[in-house]
Design a protein around this motif. Sequence first.
Motif, short mmCIF file in Angstrom:
data_model
loop_
_atom_site.label_atom_id
_atom_site.label_comp_id
_atom_site.label_asym_id
_atom_site.label_seq_id
_atom_site.Cartn_x
_atom_site.Cartn_y
_atom_site.Cartn_z
N GLY A 33 1.40 -1.14 -0.24
CA GLY A 33 0.08 0.04 -0.03
C GLY A 33 1.10 0.68 0.08
O GLY A 33 0.79 1.62 0.95
N GLU A 34 1.92 1.41 -1.41
CA GLU A 34 2.41 2.27 -1.37
C GLU A 34 2.29 3.28 -2.26
O GLU A 34 1.58 3.28 -2.93
CB GLU A 34 4.05 1.97 -1.71
CG GLU A 34 5.08 2.98 -1.41
CD GLU A 34 5.23 2.40 0.17
OE1 GLU A 34 4.42 3.55 0.81
OE2 GLU A 34 5.81 1.99 0.49
N HIS A 35 1.72 4.75 -1.52
CA HIS A 35 1.35 5.96 -1.78
C HIS A 35 0.32 5.96 -2.52
O HIS A 35 -0.65 6.61 -3.30
CB HIS A 35 1.99 6.06 -3.28
CG HIS A 35 3.21 7.06 -3.22
ND1 HIS A 35 3.85 8.24 -2.58
CD2 HIS A 35 4.76 5.99 -3.22
CE1 HIS A 35 5.56 8.86 -2.80
NE2 HIS A 35 5.47 6.97 -2.84
N VAL A 36 -0.95 5.70 -1.12
CA VAL A 36 -2.33 5.65 -1.40
C VAL A 36 -2.25 6.00 -0.65
O VAL A 36 -3.87 5.63 0.08
CB VAL A 36 -2.18 3.45 -1.89
CG1 VAL A 36 -2.22 3.10 -2.66
CG2 VAL A 36 -2.47 3.34 0.09
N ASP A 37 -1.50 5.92 0.97
CA ASP A 37 -2.51 7.16 2.67
C ASP A 37 -3.32 8.06 1.98
O ASP A 37 -4.45 8.38 2.64
CB ASP A 37 -1.41 6.61 3.30
CG ASP A 37 -0.36 7.70 3.11
OD1 ASP A 37 0.10 7.72 2.45
OD2 ASP A 37 0.29 7.94 4.24
N TYR A 38 -2.34 8.48 0.62
CA TYR A 38 -3.51 10.10 0.82
C TYR A 38 -4.22 9.97 -0.28
O TYR A 38 -4.67 10.55 -1.10
CB TYR A 38 -2.00 10.77 0.49
CG TYR A 38 -1.70 10.22 -1.00
CD1 TYR A 38 -1.33 10.34 -1.82
CD2 TYR A 38 -0.27 10.20 0.08
CE1 TYR A 38 -0.66 10.50 -3.07
CE2 TYR A 38 0.55 9.63 -1.01
CZ TYR A 38 0.53 10.27 -2.54
OH TYR A 38 1.35 9.71 -3.17
N MET A 179 0.35 7.74 7.15
CA MET A 179 1.20 6.11 7.39
C MET A 179 1.97 6.67 8.28
O MET A 179 1.96 5.24 9.64
CB MET A 179 0.76 5.60 5.64
CG MET A 179 1.91 4.16 6.14
SD MET A 179 1.97 3.46 4.85
CE MET A 179 3.69 4.50 3.55
N ASP A 180 2.82 7.32 8.00
CA ASP A 180 4.26 7.27 9.08
C ASP A 180 4.20 7.15 10.09
O ASP A 180 3.88 6.87 11.90
CB ASP A 180 5.20 8.52 8.32
CG ASP A 180 5.16 7.90 7.08
OD1 ASP A 180 4.63 6.40 6.15
OD2 ASP A 180 5.84 8.64 5.92
N GLN A 181 3.11 8.79 11.07
CA GLN A 181 2.78 9.17 12.24
C GLN A 181 2.07 7.79 12.67
O GLN A 181 2.11 7.21 13.97
CB GLN A 181 2.20 10.15 12.24
CG GLN A 181 2.41 11.07 11.15
CD GLN A 181 2.97 11.75 10.40
OE1 GLN A 181 2.52 10.97 9.20
NE2 GLN A 181 3.68 12.56 9.60
N GLU A 228 8.63 16.62 -5.40
CA GLU A 228 8.84 15.34 -6.15
C GLU A 228 7.15 14.50 -5.71
O GLU A 228 5.84 14.34 -5.69
CB GLU A 228 9.58 14.12 -6.02
CG GLU A 228 10.58 14.60 -7.34
CD GLU A 228 9.85 14.12 -8.17
OE1 GLU A 228 9.36 14.07 -8.72
OE2 GLU A 228 11.03 15.74 -9.63
N TYR A 229 7.01 14.41 -3.64
CA TYR A 229 5.70 13.96 -3.23
C TYR A 229 4.68 14.50 -3.59
O TYR A 229 3.87 14.22 -4.15
CB TYR A 229 6.19 13.40 -2.02
CG TYR A 229 5.84 12.92 -0.75
CD1 TYR A 229 5.56 11.84 -0.85
CD2 TYR A 229 4.65 13.54 -0.46
CE1 TYR A 229 5.01 11.05 0.26
CE2 TYR A 229 3.32 13.44 0.36
CZ TYR A 229 3.39 12.20 0.59
OH TYR A 229 2.81 11.38 1.59
N ASN A 230 5.85 15.90 -3.86
CA ASN A 230 3.65 17.31 -3.49
C ASN A 230 3.10 16.93 -5.17
O ASN A 230 2.26 17.12 -5.03
CB ASN A 230 3.82 18.29 -2.89
CG ASN A 230 4.52 18.74 -1.60
OD1 ASN A 230 3.79 17.26 -0.71
ND2 ASN A 230 4.69 19.76 -0.54
C1 GLA Z 1 5.82 9.15 3.18
C2 GLA Z 1 4.33 10.21 3.37
C3 GLA Z 1 3.47 8.74 3.79
C4 GLA Z 1 3.24 7.63 2.81
C5 GLA Z 1 4.62 7.57 2.17
C6 GLA Z 1 4.54 6.39 0.87
O1 GLA Z 1 6.67 8.14 3.87
O2 GLA Z 1 5.46 10.62 4.80
O3 GLA Z 1 2.17 9.08 4.53
O4 GLA Z 1 2.15 8.75 1.18
O5 GLA Z 1 5.53 8.39 1.89
O6 GLA Z 1 3.54 5.54 0.33
#
Ligand code: GLA
Length: 397
Positions: A33-38, A179-181, A228-230
Amino acid sequence: MHPKDFVLETYRQRYGKEPTYLAIAPGRVNLLGEHVDYNDGFVLPAAIDRATYVAFSGAEPGSDHSTILAADFGEVTSFTESSIETKIDANGAPLCEWARYPAGVAWALKGAGLAIQPMQAVFASDIPRGAGLSSSSSVEMAFAVAWSALGGWSIPPMELALLAQRAENKYVGVNCGIMDQFASACGVADRLLLLDCRSLEWQTLPIPENIAIVIADTSVRRKLTSSEYNARRQACEEAVTILKKDLPGIRALRDVSVADFNRFCHKLPKMVEKRARHVVEEVERSLRAIQLLQQGEIQAFGQIMNECHVSLRDLYEVSIPELNAMVEIAQSLPGCLGARLTGAGFGGCTVNLVEKPKVQAFAAELAARFSIKTNLKPEIYICRVSDGAQVIPTSLH
Ligand code: GLA
């Protein structure tokens, strides 16, 4: 020296006394589940045995300054409740980069009406920065639980995680998901965490028997990630806006089935289509994978991890040659069930599921072959899945 001893020792040297508390907040690794939390999808992370440690006490009576020493950098900052409103320190200078994490957390907690007691703190971490293991979230969560202990208030870990995310989104300026927090706040030893990023409901799942989670750090650190992320996040939002015209019921890419996506994807700009396809398929993959995991089908689960890497590499375009090399070598080694990049990408680590009896040979061989191929010195380690953020009175040490 272990970072826990390092912060305790540095605190004693600086303040000539024992700190009252020690806060610990782990990093995380994400299995699927990568790059799906947002995008309101499902994630399957676990808290790891690498963490940020904060030795701390309340500030001297009468002082309204929080003084924080980053032991890893040998730098100190000091701010007040009012200075952080404008991102400046107590002397009026702009907060340095690392100071924005604790200050941002104080800002978010204060905004939620929670009391921020000034503190004296020393922190350090053994989570490599920019390596996809959530070093920044762990700093945020360590300070969040520290302020909770000092203030004598407590809120559910998920709510604390949401405030830490708010700090990162609105104060630091990275538009990350939850996800990370969440993983750092809610981690459970020896368990995987399954989070529905829309409802925020979560549960734990056992780590399959006889399986080790191996983290392989390419040693390449990411650069320019936040832009890049944004940009990735923006592409997902654009896809929703366009697809909504034909699929009015959708709120996020999580609501789009692969079949519907295939019907309407020609309406998206090419780049947006690629990004959105990763997300739509990854949500579908993660649902399939969770079922497989619950049925004990670990081989098939690993296969889905491999598919996820291909999608991150070719559609979401967040991989780099070194991550691809690490994944390809891992997948060719005996005992490896699945391998892929973990976290945001652009550098950092891969996550590997490996049969326990083969794990030592796997780690040695992966390191050796990766070094030969890239001339880099990787770090491979077998990860112990840990509990989430907590504060321990140092008198209990
Ligand atoms: C970073 C972000 C997370 C998530 C990942 C990708 O770690 O902080 O919220 O979007 O990238 O899955």
